[in-house]
Design a protein around this motif. Sequence first.
Motif, mmCIF file in Angstrom:
data_model
loop_
_atom_site.group_PDB
_atom_site.id
_atom_site.type_symbol
_atom_site.label_atom_id
_atom_site.label_comp_id
_atom_site.label_asym_id
_atom_site.label_seq_id
_atom_site.Cartn_x
_atom_site.Cartn_y
_atom_site.Cartn_z
ATOM 1 N N ALA A 1 0.828 -1.205 0.000
ATOM 2 C CA ALA A 1 0.000 0.000 0.000
ATOM 3 C C ALA A 1 0.862 1.255 0.000
ATOM 4 N N TRP A 2 1.963 1.232 0.795
ATOM 5 C CA TRP A 2 2.795 2.426 0.934
ATOM 6 C C TRP A 2 3.460 2.834 -0.381
ATOM 7 N N PRO A 3 4.146 1.859 -1.043
ATOM 8 C CA PRO A 3 4.711 2.244 -2.352
ATOM 9 C C PRO A 3 3.644 2.645 -3.359
ATOM 10 N N ALA A 4 2.480 2.004 -3.296
ATOM 11 C CA ALA A 4 1.403 2.375 -4.221
ATOM 12 C C ALA A 4 0.984 3.816 -3.969
ATOM 13 N N TRP A 5 0.894 4.166 -2.695
ATOM 14 C CA TRP A 5 0.541 5.538 -2.307
ATOM 15 C C TRP A 5 1.530 6.518 -2.910
ATOM 16 N N GLN B 1 -6.255 11.389 -6.619
ATOM 17 C CA GLN B 1 -6.710 10.209 -5.880
ATOM 18 C C GLN B 1 -6.204 10.252 -4.436
ATOM 19 N N ARG B 2 -4.932 10.663 -4.289
ATOM 20 C CA ARG B 2 -4.393 10.821 -2.936
ATOM 21 C C ARG B 2 -5.191 11.856 -2.164
ATOM 22 N N GLN B 3 -5.529 12.941 -2.877
ATOM 23 C CA GLN B 3 -6.295 14.012 -2.252
ATOM 24 C C GLN B 3 -7.637 13.500 -1.750
ATOM 25 N N ARG B 4 -8.235 12.613 -2.545
ATOM 26 C CA ARG B 4 -9.525 12.063 -2.151
ATOM 27 C C ARG B 4 -9.418 11.300 -0.846
ATOM 28 N N ILE B 5 -8.350 10.511 -0.717
ATOM 29 C CA ILE B 5 -8.198 9.715 0.501
ATOM 30 C C ILE B 5 -7.922 10.635 1.690
ATOM 31 N N LEU B 6 -7.036 11.610 1.477
ATOM 32 C CA LEU B 6 -6.725 12.557 2.555
ATOM 33 C C LEU B 6 -7.970 13.329 2.969
ATOM 34 N N THR B 7 -8.745 13.711 1.972
ATOM 35 C CA THR B 7 -9.965 14.455 2.270
ATOM 36 C C THR B 7 -10.933 13.608 3.073
ATOM 37 N N LEU B 8 -10.978 12.318 2.734
ATOM 38 C CA LEU B 8 -11.862 11.435 3.479
ATOM 39 C C LEU B 8 -11.454 11.395 4.941
ATOM 40 N N LEU B 9 -10.138 11.293 5.153
ATOM 41 C CA LEU B 9 -9.659 11.192 6.534
ATOM 42 C C LEU B 9 -9.946 12.472 7.297
ATOM 43 N N ASN B 10 -9.879 13.611 6.607
ATOM 44 C CA ASN B 10 -10.143 14.865 7.307
ATOM 45 C C ASN B 10 -10.835 15.853 6.375
ATOM 46 N N PRO B 11 -12.121 15.645 6.156
ATOM 47 C CA PRO B 11 -12.829 16.501 5.188
ATOM 48 C C PRO B 11 -12.866 17.958 5.615
ATOM 49 N N GLU B 12 -12.754 18.208 6.935
ATOM 50 C CA GLU B 12 -12.822 19.588 7.416
ATOM 51 C C GLU B 12 -11.629 20.401 6.940
ATOM 52 N N SER B 13 -10.561 19.698 6.520
ATOM 53 C CA SER B 13 -9.329 20.411 6.197
ATOM 54 C C SER B 13 -9.502 21.353 5.016
ATOM 55 N N ASP B 14 -10.411 21.037 4.128
ATOM 56 C CA ASP B 14 -10.552 21.878 2.940
ATOM 57 C C ASP B 14 -12.036 22.042 2.636
ATOM 58 N N ALA C 1 -11.708 20.280 -1.743
ATOM 59 C CA ALA C 1 -11.891 18.843 -1.858
ATOM 60 C C ALA C 1 -12.883 18.286 -0.845
ATOM 61 N N GLY C 2 -12.967 18.896 0.322
ATOM 62 C CA GLY C 2 -13.847 18.363 1.352
ATOM 63 C C GLY C 2 -15.314 18.728 1.167
ATOM 64 N N TRP C 3 -15.564 19.648 0.286
ATOM 65 C CA TRP C 3 -16.919 20.184 0.064
ATOM 66 C C TRP C 3 -17.934 19.068 -0.168
ATOM 67 N N ASN C 4 -17.608 18.151 -1.121
ATOM 68 C CA ASN C 4 -18.554 17.094 -1.475
ATOM 69 C C ASN C 4 -18.992 16.296 -0.260
ATOM 70 N N ILE C 5 -17.995 15.829 0.505
ATOM 71 C CA ILE C 5 -18.327 14.940 1.621
ATOM 72 C C ILE C 5 -19.076 15.700 2.702
ATOM 73 N N LEU D 1 -15.965 5.765 3.162
ATOM 74 C CA LEU D 1 -14.959 5.329 2.193
ATOM 75 C C LEU D 1 -14.539 6.521 1.333
ATOM 76 N N PRO D 2 -13.393 6.397 0.687
ATOM 77 C CA PRO D 2 -12.977 7.504 -0.198
ATOM 78 C C PRO D 2 -13.940 7.664 -1.363
ATOM 79 N N VAL D 3 -13.962 8.857 -1.924
ATOM 80 C CA VAL D 3 -14.820 9.127 -3.082
ATOM 81 C C VAL D 3 -14.144 8.543 -4.318
ATOM 82 N N VAL D 4 -14.702 7.432 -4.855
ATOM 83 C CA VAL D 4 -14.041 6.785 -5.982
ATOM 84 C C VAL D 4 -14.892 6.791 -7.242
ATOM 85 N N GLY D 5 -16.064 7.369 -7.193
ATOM 86 C CA GLY D 5 -16.834 7.471 -8.441
ATOM 87 C C GLY D 5 -17.538 6.193 -8.824
#
Lengths: 378, 617
Positions: free
Chosen positions: A206-210, A218-231, A235-239, A340-344
């Motif tokens: 997972a780490w090298p894939a990241w 895609q990374r942004q989506r995962i980060l946003t999921l973990l902390n949607p308040e950050s933006d 990016a956090g708007w949708n969630i 879960l992350p936003v994956v469409g």
Amino acid sequence: MGDYVRQMPEASADLARRPQLSQRLHVDFVLLLLLSVLSLFGLVVLYSASGQEMGVVVRQGRYLVLGFIAMLVAAQIDLQRYRRLTPLGYLVGLVMLVMVIVAGADAKGAQRWLSLGGFRFQPSEIMKLLVPMSVAWFLSARVLPPRLWHVFAGLGLLGVPAALVILQPDLGTALLIAMSGLFALFMSGLGWRYILGAIALTIASAWPAWLFLLHDYQRQRILTLLNPESDKLGAGWNIIQSKTAIGSGGWSGKGWLNGTQSQLDFLPESHTDFIIAVLAEEFGLRGVLVLLAIYLLILLRGLWIGLRAQDSFSRLVAGSITLTFFVYIFVNMGMVSGLLPVVGVPLPLVSAGGTSLVTLLAGFGVLMAISTQRRLVV
Amino acid sequence: MAAQALKDQSYEARIFRARTGLVLLLVVSLLSLLLVRYFSLQITQHKIYQTESDRNRLQLQPLPPKRGLIYDRNGVLLAENRPSFVLSLVIERTPDLEETLARLQGMLDISGADIEKFMQRKGRRRPYEAVPLRFRLDESERSQLAVNRFVLPGVVVEATLVRYYPQGALFSHALGYVGRINQAEEAELDEVNYRGTNHVGKIGIEKYYEELLHGQVGYQNVETNALGRVLRVLERTDPVPGADITLSLDIGLQRTAYEALNGRRGAVVALDPNTGGVLALVSTPGFDTNLFVNGISTRDYSALRESLDLPLFNRAIQGQYPPGSTVKPIFGLAGLSYGLVTAETKIADPGWFTLPGQTRRFRDWTLRVRGGGHGAAVDLRQAIEESCDVYFYDLAHRMGIERLHDYTAPFGFGVASGIDTTHERRGILPSRQWKRDMRNEPWYAGETVNVGIGQGHLLATPLQLAVATSMLASRGQHYRPQMLSAVGGIPVAREAPTQFEAKADDWTVVQDAMYAVFHGKHGSARAAARGADYIMAGKSGTAQVVGIAQDAEYDADELVERHRDHGLFIAYAPFEAPQIAVAVVVENGGGGSTVAAPIARAVMDAWLAADEAVSGG
């Protein structure tokens, strides 16, 4: 009382006659009923989610009609023919995926569409059906549970199209394609050491894939999921907006066409991937429960068809189609609610869609074929 | 079909059944997880998201109050609010910002500085808020934008009320101006009351009475969509507009003073000695304050900054000049009060003064013109009438700097007058203590001699001179000078004056001497009094800008213009019942009696004529 007595013989006669009718027409009526109810419910939600645009609803209705026809046609095709044609279909699918990359049409920076004689469609959608079928085709010719080289061959069958779809790039669909193949492997009795080994390997890679495989967005989506308040506005708007929509719906909802989040345009993608938020806002948890109940019944029916199937190919195809359908539901409802992350991934038969609707229903047609084409067991 | 033959169908079916069981378990548990999630969002946290959704939907919009108007004493508008059209962009509705900006630049005159400021503002606003790009669109620009609206997504033209100063340069220094709120001010201002307000008083009356003029912000609760468009207004609290204020300034007097200064560098301050009300406050050159309201362009600003005439410098309250002979009446009064001289005391004036045991000559101004001084027997009246320096050299020397300082301080020297405006300076009233504190040096007797004729370390602003003149006119009534006279049509209460005590006879001596300056046979300003139908009193002053060496000749023509003396004049009128006290400074104007006295006369004429017209009519 009199009524009850009078009805009894009719009902039992019906029960006795129905398998014959469904077998003659190659239609699984339970599945047909459930899918129809779901589609109609979906259209009602879509009307509200699209901002009360009848055009969107009509377009969806047209694809649904096309999908139901495809389903009924697919149900007529002989199971042995499916088995024979699977490798050919798989190869054609691969060629189309290559063509998409070479000559596909652009949509938001990704090439997903292919035009054939004025008809635009997404080959990756068709692969969601062809990949589990070809893995099932391959495995059903082996002694199960599969051995190591069978597993690798199966992984190859699902890995090549998944890799081609990643190149489009469409990570969400690629994952679904790979998963549908993996489900066929799993249902065939894939040994636990492989499964646990694969899980361990996934975590280790997972780490090298990241670092190297994922795109920035895609990374942004995962980060946003973990902390949607950050933006909040980016990016956090949708969630944030979809959670607000769902949460503010409460138990009974704000009423059809009265969802403020969706009607005042706070909710993005409200008629496609985020449509469950509209449903949850306007119909409340009650509506969500009804939807989940319909989905659960469809899933149970799918698994039941698999259990009653007469050969390995049918079993594996039925099992993986049902599981893939489940993944749609879980990933979509999970991502919109912030699990879960936003994956469409669309909400099956509710989100507005084109090719995906048709292939999804065609898949149910294959399930119907399995359900209704019964031979005498030797 | 060999492999098929080896397959154990029932075994494979058993495997599949087992896996289906697992799948069923997985499906049920994951669907339950979803259910728990939706239950938690919709039931457990329902209240939180309900509030969040309302906050989304409902927006509290500030309604900025209308800024109070400013009138002169006759009700002439000095500062008003005019609709101004602003070009703004809503970032969220502008898909391609760069392209839109480029299009706009092709259509209108938008400078690089405009774009730069726009980018700064953009960072501080939410994407659905309009960010201003260009102000003061004219009609043709507006129609340009209207025609091209469809290719300019997110571009909005809004009308806002913006400060306008119809009198322009005439009142620039008296009123000051408003400007757009900057970051430092944003931190200082009341966040709630200034939500929605773009401008704040920067300087002058506009800043001093900011609280009065601004008013109280109002609010409306509106339902909006995600683009911020207002769909309906749910409730509304109207703003309270700022108070309209009336100043004691008189536009006619202001104009007279401005025109009398005739483009020279200088200042005129006129006070009402009976109230402390400021009748005129002029500093020239002025400038167009309207330039500052929406952010002055760099070109205009550097033109103002780099002008040698310092138009931004408010000479009336910031200019610190040696008062020259204009302080002689006060020093004379001090001599009488201390008993150092009487009205009859006479001294011999050879044209210069020397300290006992020293050879340095302190020269009388007449030495430039003629030799011999003012004669062998000069009394106080003559010393003031003809502005005899030697009399005051001698008096100051005998008084000593400490007594001189203590007597002069109550006249307002060395302290801020407390006028209702900003950036006032205090001038300098020197003393031994002052020199020790400032320069860490002892005080020299020669310095007292220089201060005796209003030179040396002594510095005063024109406003301070006007205050002192007003006290001479009213025999010691000291008012805090004030421009504000009424708020919302209701006159403001005046602070009671303090009374400076001196013997009536002493006042008479000094006032008679000031009378003689205009009306005496040898009065230094007798030319300026010619043809007046009222009686006035005054005193001229000339302040050296460049030190003249001991025995050097002084020739004004040979000096560079900017090295010439400052001309000063103080005056009040009518003599018996003063209604106006004036101080005039003309930078590098030369002699006070020739250049400054006519200006004072013109101002008094205008005031008393108008007054007569009013009382007569």
